[in-house]
Design a protein around this motif. Sequence first.
Motif, mmCIF file in Angstrom:
data_model
loop_
_atom_site.group_PDB
_atom_site.id
_atom_site.type_symbol
_atom_site.label_atom_id
_atom_site.label_comp_id
_atom_site.label_asym_id
_atom_site.label_seq_id
_atom_site.Cartn_x
_atom_site.Cartn_y
_atom_site.Cartn_z
ATOM 1 N N LEU A 147 -4.043 -6.028 -7.513
ATOM 2 C CA LEU A 147 -3.525 -5.147 -8.560
ATOM 3 C C LEU A 147 -4.643 -4.479 -9.353
ATOM 4 O O LEU A 147 -4.590 -3.278 -9.638
ATOM 5 C CB LEU A 147 -2.620 -5.950 -9.506
ATOM 6 N N ILE A 150 -6.406 -1.505 -7.735
ATOM 7 C CA ILE A 150 -5.662 -0.247 -7.572
ATOM 8 C C ILE A 150 -6.174 0.853 -8.500
ATOM 9 O O ILE A 150 -6.449 1.970 -8.039
ATOM 10 C CB ILE A 150 -4.150 -0.492 -7.757
ATOM 11 N N ASP A 341 -1.158 5.977 -4.896
ATOM 12 C CA ASP A 341 -1.258 4.551 -5.204
ATOM 13 C C ASP A 341 0.071 4.036 -5.727
ATOM 14 O O ASP A 341 0.968 4.817 -6.084
ATOM 15 C CB ASP A 341 -2.334 4.312 -6.268
ATOM 16 N N MET A 344 1.108 2.902 -11.807
ATOM 17 C CA MET A 344 0.351 2.103 -12.764
ATOM 18 C C MET A 344 1.281 1.253 -13.629
ATOM 19 O O MET A 344 0.908 0.159 -14.070
ATOM 20 C CB MET A 344 -0.484 3.035 -13.649
ATOM 21 N N VAL A 347 1.764 -1.867 -11.721
ATOM 22 C CA VAL A 347 0.528 -2.657 -11.717
ATOM 23 C C VAL A 347 0.368 -3.419 -13.022
ATOM 24 O O VAL A 347 0.150 -4.638 -13.036
ATOM 25 C CB VAL A 347 -0.691 -1.737 -11.472
ATOM 26 N N LYS A 462 -0.789 3.356 -1.117
ATOM 27 C CA LYS A 462 0.242 2.500 -1.702
ATOM 28 C C LYS A 462 0.869 1.584 -0.653
ATOM 29 O O LYS A 462 1.228 0.437 -0.952
ATOM 30 C CB LYS A 462 1.308 3.344 -2.404
ATOM 31 N N GLN A 465 -1.606 -1.186 -0.146
ATOM 32 C CA GLN A 465 -1.601 -2.114 -1.283
ATOM 33 C C GLN A 465 -0.432 -3.093 -1.183
ATOM 34 O O GLN A 465 -0.579 -4.286 -1.499
ATOM 35 C CB GLN A 465 -1.552 -1.310 -2.585
#
Length: 670
Positions: A147, A150, A341, A344, A347, A462, A465
């Motif tokens: 996290l 990122i 990504d 946020m 995250v 993304k 991730q």
Amino acid sequence: MASVDPPARRGLPPEAYEVVPGAQYEPYVPAGKSMAEFTFKAVFVGILMAVVFGAANAYLGLRVGLTVSASIPAAVMAVAIFRALRRGTVLETNMVQTIGSAGESVAAGVIFTIPALFIWQRSDPTIVVDLVQVSVIAAFGGLLGVLFMIPLRRYLISREHGKLPYPEGTACAEVQVAGDMGGGKARLLFSGLGLGAVYQAMANGNGLGLWNEGPSVGLPLKARIGGDFTPELLGVGVIIGPRIAAIMFGGSALAWLILIPAINVWGGDSVVYPATEAMSSLGSGDIWNNYIRYVGAGAVGCAGIITLIKSLPTIIESIRLGVGQVGGGGLATGVPRTQQDLPMKLVLGLAVLMAVALWLWPGVPVGPLGAILIVIFSFFFVTVSSRIVGLIGSSSNPVSGMTIAALILTSLIWVALGLNDGSNAAKVAVLAVGAVVCISAAAAGDTSQDLKTGFLVGATPKRMQIGEMLGVLACAVTIGGVLIVLNESYGIGTVDGLAAPQATLMSLVIDGVLEQSLPWSFVLLGIVLAIVIEFVFKLPSLAFAVGVYLPVSLMTPILVGGLMRLALNRKYKEAGDTEDGVSVLAERREQGVLYASGMIAGAALVGGLIGGVIFAVTQVTGSPEAASVWQVGHEWMDELLPHLSAVVGTLAFAGLCWMLWRAANRGART
């Protein structure tokens, strides 16, 4: 391996190795192209690899104190599997290695810290270690690492493109692209892979051991110089280039040629803490282990703080850009697929949720202060780790040094606030903070390498991730059981079992600070070194600090690889010739990096295979010696002629360098 409408290009463009703005780099799979990526078969194979690589590296790390990055082996295996199935895209291959390598990184962070609980448990049975406790710490640490990486991706991966080479990430991209294209590039890659595999099998001390792969020479006053002459370290040097390799070697040279002799003369016949024997009776390795590691830990910690402060403006800007995309990961603002990504908002929400869970869950007795420290230290060391692996790769990432720094700071806070009541609860709480931080740093290093691979080949960040988090969870679920089984089978932290060197050091650091017996003079020396290198000599202190912390034997072959890259640049830089519109220098450099990537992959695969065979045979027979029946050994050489095995090892490494040079200078276009 078949792919959907492969891009009309020769492979990774020359800009993959040049300092150009990340926004101007066009990946192998363009942002506008749609291609299968996050599929069931890719996720399934990746999760299997995460579990297998995690277990294998846990055993390897506990026995010898080293783990091997699984990114390249996972990439090679994914290429081989999808080629055999005759279906699968390059982005699916990338997803497999993304998920698979996450298991190794979590295992590395776990085995560097958690085994300290088993060590303490032997002297105090009231300390309990259970499967759920280990798995939760592993999951939280791994997820925090992913996290926190990122918001750093835009800066470290894209904006610092070319400045941070990310050697293993680049090698993975070369493996995948060569496998996707086939033809001459695949032959060049797999010829390097074959050479690396054969060399590893012949030279590895746990393999045939035909010669001494780590010759060294003792110098006056216990100074020492030598090298672990392996294909993977040589390949890393070729990829990272001469400047970074020279700076890191300079740090190691300072430690082994100046600091060790100085400490030896200073100590004389007296016993200097933390060693328990007189300085005069200690060898070079003992002085490094007892003193230089603390110097290196202080240098790495200080250099990391300097790096973070210098990077804060761009990190803040990266976070600001991420916050501006909270609505949909960049889709709403027209951000290209290759720059999208995870939101946020997600995250930050998950990070806060995990901090609260760590505070409230009794299995990790850190309390609210410990939870806050975990978040702060994790973000700091995620930044440091992600930048370090951009310089030298994940396998040489000094995670244990960063963990020592985190443990020292946490222990000092515990003492300053009066939380050190002498009970086991204080030790366990400090270790829990250090464990989560260590795992997050290891996971972030792997994540950043993988994201670099994705940046080069044109994957969707993304989706990668999400894949990283799946790999983390897959390993976390199983790693607790692996540790408990290994402890019951061999005994973790015992002389005759699994030595767990890093975890043993962590337990000593915690006990040393809480009992106010840490060798602070050596830690402060490292801090001063980092400040002088950064502000007086104007050199990147982090690369230098890593050199101080790691053995010089690791830095020597990396330096050789960097010098080979320098020689290649000088040979073709002035020519200015082109072949079919591509500069000769770019062509030769690409050939050298591709062949070096193959060597790294082959050596890593065979190294992991040897470790897996040793583990399996030992489990079946109950005797580690039973796994050494195939070893020929090189001892007979030294009986025939002193130091003959070291000479043969050096000549074999010279032959390896010649093969690499020959491949890089091959005139025929592929």
